[in-house]
Design a protein around this motif. Structure first.
Motif, PDB file in Angstrom:
ATOM      1  N   SER A 186       0.821  -1.211   0.000  1.00  0.00           N
ATOM      2  CA  SER A 186       0.000   0.000   0.000  1.00  0.00           C
ATOM      3  C   SER A 186       0.856   1.263   0.000  1.00  0.00           C
ATOM      4  O   SER A 186       1.910   1.309   0.642  1.00  0.00           O
ATOM      5  N   ILE A 188      -0.602   4.135   1.005  1.00  0.00           N
ATOM      6  CA  ILE A 188      -1.179   4.972   2.054  1.00  0.00           C
ATOM      7  C   ILE A 188      -1.045   4.284   3.404  1.00  0.00           C
ATOM      8  O   ILE A 188      -0.964   3.059   3.503  1.00  0.00           O
ATOM      9  N   GLY A 192      -5.647   5.471   5.213  1.00  0.00           N
ATOM     10  CA  GLY A 192      -5.387   6.729   4.522  1.00  0.00           C
ATOM     11  C   GLY A 192      -6.096   7.903   5.174  1.00  0.00           C
ATOM     12  O   GLY A 192      -6.682   7.798   6.239  1.00  0.00           O
ATOM     13  N   PRO A 193      -6.047   9.056   4.505  1.00  0.00           N
ATOM     14  CA  PRO A 193      -5.550   9.285   3.146  1.00  0.00           C
ATOM     15  C   PRO A 193      -4.055   9.606   3.048  1.00  0.00           C
ATOM     16  O   PRO A 193      -3.549   9.804   1.959  1.00  0.00           O
ATOM     17  N   GLU A 194      -3.355   9.677   4.181  1.00  0.00           N
ATOM     18  CA  GLU A 194      -1.957  10.101   4.144  1.00  0.00           C
ATOM     19  C   GLU A 194      -1.075   9.042   3.471  1.00  0.00           C
ATOM     20  O   GLU A 194      -1.308   7.841   3.591  1.00  0.00           O
ATOM     21  N   PHE A 195      -0.040   9.519   2.800  1.00  0.00           N
ATOM     22  CA  PHE A 195       0.892   8.645   2.094  1.00  0.00           C
ATOM     23  C   PHE A 195       2.090   8.295   2.967  1.00  0.00           C
ATOM     24  O   PHE A 195       2.563   9.126   3.757  1.00  0.00           O
ATOM     25  N   TRP A 324      -7.471   7.120  -5.544  1.00  0.00           N
ATOM     26  CA  TRP A 324      -7.291   7.950  -4.351  1.00  0.00           C
ATOM     27  C   TRP A 324      -8.211   9.162  -4.415  1.00  0.00           C
ATOM     28  O   TRP A 324      -8.856   9.515  -3.419  1.00  0.00           O
TER      29      TRP A 324
END
Length: 329
Positions: A186, A188, A192-195, A324
Motif C-alpha cells: 500500500s 497509504i 489513509g488518506p496520508e501517504f 485515491w
C-alpha cells in the motif's frame, strides 16, 4: 533541494517521455528516450521480475549506452513493447552501429495487469503497437496517474498509476524519477488518506496532507497477495556524468524510495526494478560525495513519484480498486 520546473523526469535536459494506452484492455506502455544515447544501469530487488536486455547493463558488459528504456503493462506479453520501440528507432536511424547496421538498444521491464478487469482477449499482441505509439508521443510533458504503463496498475487498496518527480541539487545537477506503481503493498498509511511518502513531499505535490497521525501495526501490512497482480517498475535519471557502474549504484540506492513509499515492498510476488540513466552533461566535482548525494536524491524522487502516481490516478467504470481521488477527494 527544489523540484525542477515541471517536477517530471524530463527536467533532466535531453530526455523525453511518451505514453500510450488501451483503456479497453486497461493497460499501457511508457517510453523514456534520449535525444542521444545515454549511459544506463539497473538493479532488481523484487522476487518476480520480467525484463528485456537487462544483462547488457551490467558494469562489465561492452555496450554502456542505450537509446531508450521501456516500462509496460502486460506481463510477459508487454515485453514486446520494446520491439515496437526498436522498430521505430531503427526507422529513425538510431542504434548501435555494427557493420553498416544500426541496432537500437532498448532495455525494458513489465508489470502484471492481466486480471484487472480489462478485455485481454486479443488475437494479436497489442504491445508492439503501444511501444511504437508511446515513442511517437514522446515529449517533455506527459500525463501522470492513469496513463502509460500505469493505466492498469493497482496497489493493495487503491488504483496505482504512473508517477514522476524531480529535484535540482545545490550543485546544479538535476535528478528525476519515473515509476509505474503496481505494488503488492500500500502507498497509504492504514486506511489513509496520508501517504507513506509524506515526509519527503515537496510542496503539496500529492495533496500536502502531511504525515499520518496514527500508524497501524507494522507487522500486519495490507497487501493484495491473493490477486498476484504486482510489480513496481521505475527509472531514475540525471544529467550528471556517470559510468555504468555508478548508474548501477544510483539504481540500487533509489530502491530506498520504494521502501519509503510502499509497505511492504520488494516482496517475493513483486518484480520491483529500477533503471538508472545518465546523460553525462555535467561532470561531478567530487565523484564520491556527489554520487552519495545523487543516490539520496534518487531515493527521495522515487518516493515522491510513487505517491504522485497513486494520487493522480483517475476513476473509471469497473475499477477493481478505487482511485485515491475518488475515495478521498
Amino acid at each position: 533541494m527544489k523540484p525542477g520546473s515541471r517536477n517530471l523526469i524530463t527536467d533532466v535536459p535531453g530526455l523525453r517521455v511518451g505514453n500510450a494506452e488501451d483503456h479497453k484492455v486497461r493497460t499501457g506502455t511508457t517510453v523514456l528516450v534520449g535525444d542521444a544515447p545515454f549511459t544506463a544501469g539497473v538493479h532488481v530487488m523484487g522476487g518476480a521480475p520480467g525484463t528485456r536486455e537487462t544483462d547488457l547493463l551490467a558494469p562489465d558488459k561492452t555496450v554502456e549506452q542505450v537509446d531508450a528504456l521501456v516500462l509496460s503493462g502486460g506481463s510477459a506479453f508487454g515485453l514486446d513493447a520494446a520491439s515496437g520501440v526498436v522498430d521505430r528507432l531503427r526507422e529513425m536511424g538510431r542504434g548501435f552501429a555494427v557493420g553498416g547496421m544500426h541496432v537500437p538498444i532498448v532495455p525494458g521491464a513489465i508489470l502484471f495487469d492481466l486480471i484487472n478487469g480489462g478485455d485481454k482477449g486479443w488475437a494479436d499482441n497489442p504491445y508492439r503497437g503501444l511501444g511504437r505509439s508511446a515513442l511517437d508521443a514522446a515529449g517533455e510533458d506527459f500525463a501522470l496517474g492513469t496513463a502509460g504503463a500505469g493505466t492498469g496498475a493497482t496497489t493493495a487498496n487503491l488504483k496505482g498509476g504512473l508517477g514522476s518527480a524531480s529535484v535540482v541539487l545545490p550543485n546544479g545537477v538535476t535528478v528525476g524519477a519515473l515509476v509505474a506503481v503496481n505494488a503488492l503493498g500500500s502507498a497509504i498509511v492504514g486506511d489513509g488518506p496520508e501517504f507513506w511518502a509524506a515526509p519527503w513531499e515537496l510542496g503539496a505535490e500529492f495533496g500536502g496532507l502531511g504525515v499520518a497521525q496514527a500508524y497501524p501495526d507494522p507487522h500486519l501490512p495490507v497487501t493484495k497477495l491473493g490477486s498476484h497482480q504486482n510489480t513496481t517498475i521505475g527509472i531514475v535519471a540525471t544529467d550528471a556524468q556517470l559510468t555504468q557502474a555508478q548508474c548501477t549504484r544510483i539504481a540500487t540506492a533509489a530502491h530506498d524510495g520504494y521502501a519509503r513509499s510502499l509497505v511492504p515492498s520488494h516482496t517475493p510476488m513483486d518484480g520491483d526494478l529500477i533503471f538508472a540513466a545518465a546523460t553525462g552533461a555535467q561532470a561531478l566535482a567530487d565523484p564520491v560525495a556527489d554520487t552519495l548525494l545523487l543516490g539520496h536524491a534518487a531515493a527521495i524522487c522515487m518516493a515522491r513519484a510513487v505517491a504522485r502516481g497513486v494520487h493522480a490516478a483517475r476513476a473509471a467504470e469497473g475499477d477493481p480498486f478505487p482511485a485515491w481521488s475518488a475515495r478521498f477527494g
